[in-house]
Motif scaffolding. Structure first.
Motif, PDB file in Angstrom:
ATOM      1  N   MET A 288     -46.552  64.080  84.463  1.00  0.00           N
ATOM      2  CA  MET A 288     -47.865  63.261  84.502  1.00  0.00           C
ATOM      3  C   MET A 288     -47.351  61.870  84.008  1.00  0.00           C
ATOM      4  O   MET A 288     -48.086  60.756  84.357  1.00  0.00           O
ATOM      5  N   ASN A 289     -46.276  61.604  83.469  1.00  0.00           N
ATOM      6  CA  ASN A 289     -45.372  60.226  83.215  1.00  0.00           C
ATOM      7  C   ASN A 289     -44.115  60.392  83.392  1.00  0.00           C
ATOM      8  O   ASN A 289     -43.166  60.050  82.596  1.00  0.00           O
ATOM      9  N   PRO A 290     -43.839  60.417  84.747  1.00  0.00           N
ATOM     10  CA  PRO A 290     -42.292  60.482  85.107  1.00  0.00           C
ATOM     11  C   PRO A 290     -41.621  59.293  85.014  1.00  0.00           C
ATOM     12  O   PRO A 290     -40.307  59.347  84.863  1.00  0.00           O
ATOM     13  N   VAL A 291     -42.300  58.019  84.777  1.00  0.00           N
ATOM     14  CA  VAL A 291     -41.602  56.641  84.641  1.00  0.00           C
ATOM     15  C   VAL A 291     -41.086  56.502  83.343  1.00  0.00           C
ATOM     16  O   VAL A 291     -39.858  56.405  83.045  1.00  0.00           O
ATOM     17  N   HIS A 292     -41.983  56.558  82.447  1.00  0.00           N
ATOM     18  CA  HIS A 292     -41.306  56.307  81.004  1.00  0.00           C
ATOM     19  C   HIS A 292     -41.364  57.626  80.185  1.00  0.00           C
ATOM     20  O   HIS A 292     -40.778  57.668  79.165  1.00  0.00           O
ATOM     21  N   LYS A 293     -41.954  58.655  80.412  1.00  0.00           N
ATOM     22  CA  LYS A 293     -41.894  59.939  79.871  1.00  0.00           C
ATOM     23  C   LYS A 293     -42.046  59.965  78.431  1.00  0.00           C
ATOM     24  O   LYS A 293     -41.432  60.569  77.562  1.00  0.00           O
TER      25      LYS A 293
END
Length: 221
Positions: free
Chosen positions: A50-55
């Protein structure tokens, strides 16, 4: 929105950013499913998806669609559930000011506040001065109003309230008194705590201190 909406919050209980979202959802009376992440261990596959950019948390998942970054999430909540407890001002200038100071909190207050309990010696002392100087600037934005939102609690109040829950932590680690330096800010926090949704959603200051102490031991700070 329909009662059938599926709302999930990926969260970490002590996180000031997660608390923001919980406050906004509580202000709007929105029911949701909370999923706690262990930020000291492996991140869940759901968070990475769901948040692959900032994790990072928080992530609000609304009917399968993720919204990331706490201030963006709070604004999203305000727009989606606009019929209840408006958070952002309707006036464009006042809205811009609220967003400016919320950004100030994230970029100027958060970094030095974190160093109050992660740094030692001269670095901690420098961070203490920076922290007090910056929250004094923020305190000035209260002017003669009871809340940053004016006569009612709003977006900027929700942006800073999670830091109020850490005031005791900052004082204990930094050996100083926020009330002695910023009495209006402490009075503001106590006033906010009189709101039922705030007192229900905001962790007690001593509980936050215990969690921070536990976290520092776990990660070896």
């Amino acid at each position: 929105m329909a009662n059938s909406d599926q709302i999930v919050l990926l969260d970490f209980f002590p996180s000031v950013f997660g608390i923001r979202v919980r406050l906004a959802l509580a202000a709007k009376g929105v029911e949701y499913e909370g999923k706690e992440e262990d930020l000291t261990g492996d991140k869940s596959s759901l968070l990475l998806k769901m948040n692959p950019v900032h994790k990072k948390i928080p992530v609000l998942i609304h009917n399968g669609k993720p919204i990331c970054e706490s201030l963006i999430i709070v604004e999203y909540i305000d727009e989606v559930w606009k019929d209840r407890c408006p958070l952002l001002p309707s006036d464009p200038y006042q809205k811009a000011q609220a967003k400016f100071w919320a950004d100030f909190i994230d970029k100027m207050v958060y970094p030095c506040s974190k160093k109050l309990w992660t740094a030692k010696g001269a670095e901690q002392e420098a961070s203490k001065k920076e922290f007090l100087d910056r929250i004094k600037l923020l305190e000035g934005e209260l002017k003669s109003y009871p809340y940053f939102g004016g006569e009612s609690l709003g977006f900027l109040d929700i942006a800073f309230l999670p830091f109020y829950s850490r005031f005791y932590t900052f004082e204990a680690f930094g050996n100083f008194s926020i009330e002695a330096e910023c009495p209006k800010l402490v009075a503001w926090g106590k006033r906010c705590m009189e709101e039922e949704f705030v007192s229900r959603s905001l962790p007690h200051q001593h509980k936050m201190y215990d969690l921070v102490v536990e976290f520092t031991k776990k990660v070896g700070i």
